[in-house]
Enzyme design. Structure first.
Site, PDB file in Angstrom:
ATOM      1  N   PRO A 286       8.163 -13.213   8.806  1.00  0.00           N
ATOM      2  CA  PRO A 286       7.841 -12.474  10.043  1.00  0.00           C
ATOM      3  C   PRO A 286       6.508 -11.752   9.884  1.00  0.00           C
ATOM      4  CG  PRO A 286       9.501 -11.290   8.778  1.00  0.00           C
ATOM      5  CD  PRO A 286       9.263 -12.581   8.056  1.00  0.00           C
ATOM      6  N   ASP A 456       2.719  -9.427   6.302  1.00  0.00           N
ATOM      7  CA  ASP A 456       4.169  -9.625   6.231  1.00  0.00           C
ATOM      8  C   ASP A 456       4.844  -8.356   6.737  1.00  0.00           C
ATOM      9  OD1 ASP A 456       6.817  -9.971   5.552  1.00  0.00           O
ATOM     10  OD2 ASP A 456       6.419 -10.780   3.554  1.00  0.00           O
ATOM     11  N   HIS A 457       5.502  -8.449   7.888  1.00  0.00           N
ATOM     12  CA  HIS A 457       6.080  -7.257   8.517  1.00  0.00           C
ATOM     13  C   HIS A 457       7.308  -6.735   7.777  1.00  0.00           C
ATOM     14  CE1 HIS A 457       6.366  -4.223  11.443  1.00  0.00           C
ATOM     15  NE2 HIS A 457       5.921  -4.900  12.492  1.00  0.00           N
ATOM     16  N   ARG A 458       7.796  -7.465   6.804  1.00  0.00           N
ATOM     17  CA  ARG A 458       8.933  -6.969   6.022  1.00  0.00           C
ATOM     18  C   ARG A 458       8.507  -5.840   5.092  1.00  0.00           C
ATOM     19  NH1 ARG A 458      10.810 -12.536   3.376  1.00  0.00           N
ATOM     20  NH2 ARG A 458       8.548 -12.512   2.982  1.00  0.00           N
ATOM     21  N   ILE A 459       7.227  -5.819   4.697  1.00  0.00           N
ATOM     22  CA  ILE A 459       6.782  -4.797   3.744  1.00  0.00           C
ATOM     23  C   ILE A 459       5.602  -3.983   4.260  1.00  0.00           C
ATOM     24  CG2 ILE A 459       7.625  -5.980   1.693  1.00  0.00           C
ATOM     25  CD1 ILE A 459       4.921  -7.206   1.286  1.00  0.00           C
TER      26      ILE A 459
END
Length: 484
Positions: A286, A456-459
């Site tokens: 994502p 990376d939108h997770r981090i």
């Protein structure tokens, strides 16, 4: 080229040069499972014969952690040539580089199993090494038998594929007969199936329904009309024995449109296959994108001063990015398993470089710790090695942040695809004169470039990326710190 003492089957060569050595199936210390598998199998079946004949298999090496198969670029030695330990034998193309392969053994190259231009999976035999001339004939016979036995599994594989197909129609054949017997009954169909039947002039009373309680579905109508359905439909085998079985193969071939007359189909190179695989993997991450305009007048002036000393604009941008990442370590972090992320201890800037037949990202390791001039010298060496396809794996797969610059082509803006295993990638456009109004309403012309970062939108979150871009902008607009 310098020799190396790492095994052909080791995943990452330890030598600093592009050389790797291979061991054979009789080696007592084979580090990876392919060789161990072959060794155990030979011990059970014919170890005594193999030890007596001393015919050794040369395996396709694993030249990087992502390599699954390799291509034989060229055989340096020919069949019948004497080999000495440490001598280069074959050049193998991995997913990113070409590497010479050396031998651990003295002997004779008895047979070449995989010729030049062909590929083989990692761990597969690519050649046979004999100890004496008397064993060459035996090795050639073994190579011939191995080559002749490879097509054999194809019919065996085809046989099971044919045998299950008769039971499948047989299993679905019993339900249809009762339906025609119930002819007087009213045909039950979904509204969309009735609409399709009218559109395609299909007699819905003659269609065997595959829905609950024999209900006719839109898929049944499409199958009866011979229309290719976009969804897999189990109703196709259930249609009365007309042209449905013939239509099934057409469905499989429909998506691939025929090539235009005069067209040429070009298979992917090993590098292009690796790039394709990485790009597909990136789709599961994502990601989001943030753009930021930066004034470059001061950077342009600095570049004109340091350019005669061999400093490139790429080195300036990489240095600026590394200095900004040092203040925002989360943008330099990475997430590889989807369950946790890692703050990387090193700032390694990977820079995208277009080469003949693909794309590669040489890595400027510890870019924040190197001075600008040393960084530029290192970059020049990496580009030369990349274009010669001589990069070592740690020189292209250790990046923690990627920089892609298309400004030299006049591109003003673009989005870059996030490489798997990295937290962010920066896309740099061209610096162009732009009319700017200040707070007092006065106009001026300044050079500006647009920077887009994919993360990376997770981090990495929006605020993190915005803060990083602000820091990067300050460094670019006041670039004195880049030369310190």
């Amino acid at each position: 080229m310098a020799s190396a003492s790492s095994s052909l089957l080791s995943k990452v060569p330890t030598s600093s040069a592009n050389t790797i050595s291979f061991s054979a199936s009789l080696s007592p210390a084979l580090p990876l499972f392919p060789s161990q598998f072959h060794l155990r199998r030979h011990r059970r079946t014919g170890n005594a014969l193999r030890v007596q004949s001393k015919i050794r298999e040369i395996f396709m090496p694993a030249l990087s952690s992502t390599m699954t198969e390799g291509k034989i670029v060229s055989w340096i030695k020919s069949e019948g040539d004497l080999l000495s330990k440490g001598e280069s034998v074959v050049v193998v193309e991995s997913d990113k580089a070409d590497m010479d392969v050396e031998t651990f053994y003295d002997g004779i190259l008895a047979a070449i199993v995989v010729p030049e231009g062909e590929s083989a999976p990692v761990g597969a035999p690519i050649g046979l090494l004999a100890e004496t001339e008397e064993e060459i004939a035996e090795a050639k016979a073994k190579a011939a038998s191995a080559g002749g036995s490879s097509p054999a599994p194809a019919p065996a594989a085809a046989a099971p594929a044919v045998s299950p197909s008769p039971p499948a129609p047989a299993a679905s054949a019993p339900p249809p007969p009762p339906r025609p017997a119930d002819g007087p009954r009213k045909t039950v169909a979904t509204p969309s199936a009735k609409k399709l039947a009218k559109q395609h002039k299909v007699d819905i009373s003659k269609v065997v329904g595959t829905g609950p309680f024999g209900r006719v579905t839109p898929g049944d109508i499409e199958a009866a009309a011979g229309i290719v359905s976009t969804k897999p439909n189990v109703a196709a085998p259930a249609v009365a024995a007309q042209s449905a079985p013939v239509a099934a193969p057409k469905v499989a071939s429909a998506p691939s449109t025929p090539a235009l007359p005069g067209s040429t189909v070009v298979p992917f190179t090993t590098m292009q296959s690796a790039v394709s695989k990485n790009m597909l993997e990136s789709l599961s991450v994502p990601s989001f994108r943030v753009g930021y305009p930066i004034t470059t007048d001061a950077l342009d002036a600095l570049y004109e001063k340091v350019k005669p000393k061999g400093v490139t604009m790429t080195a300036l941008l990489a240095k600026a990015a590394a200095m900004a990442l040092a203040q925002h370590p989360v943008v330099n972090a990475s997430c590889k398993d989807g369950k946790s992320f890692t703050y990387n201890s090193n700032i390694n800037i990977a820079v995208a470089v277009a080469i003949n037949g693909g794309l590669i990202t040489p890595v400027l390791q510890d870019a924040d710790k190197l001075d600008l001039y040393l960084l530029s010298q290192k970059w020049k060496e990496l580009v030369e090695k990349a274009r010669a396809k001589q990069l070592q794996p740690n020189e292209y797969n250790s990046g923690t942040f990627t920089l892609s610059n298309l400004g030299m082509f006049g591109v003003d803006r673009f989005d870059a695809i996030l490489p798997p295993g990295q937290g962010a990638i920066m896309a740099v456009g061209a610096s162009k004169p732009t009319v700017i109004a200040d707070k007092d309403g006065f106009f001026s012309v300044k050079n500006k470039m647009l920077v887009n970062v994919t993360a990376d939108h997770r981090i990495v979150y929006g605020a993190d990326l915005a803060a990083f871009l602000q820091t990067f902008s300050k460094i670019i607009e006041n670039p004195e710190s880049l030369t310190m």
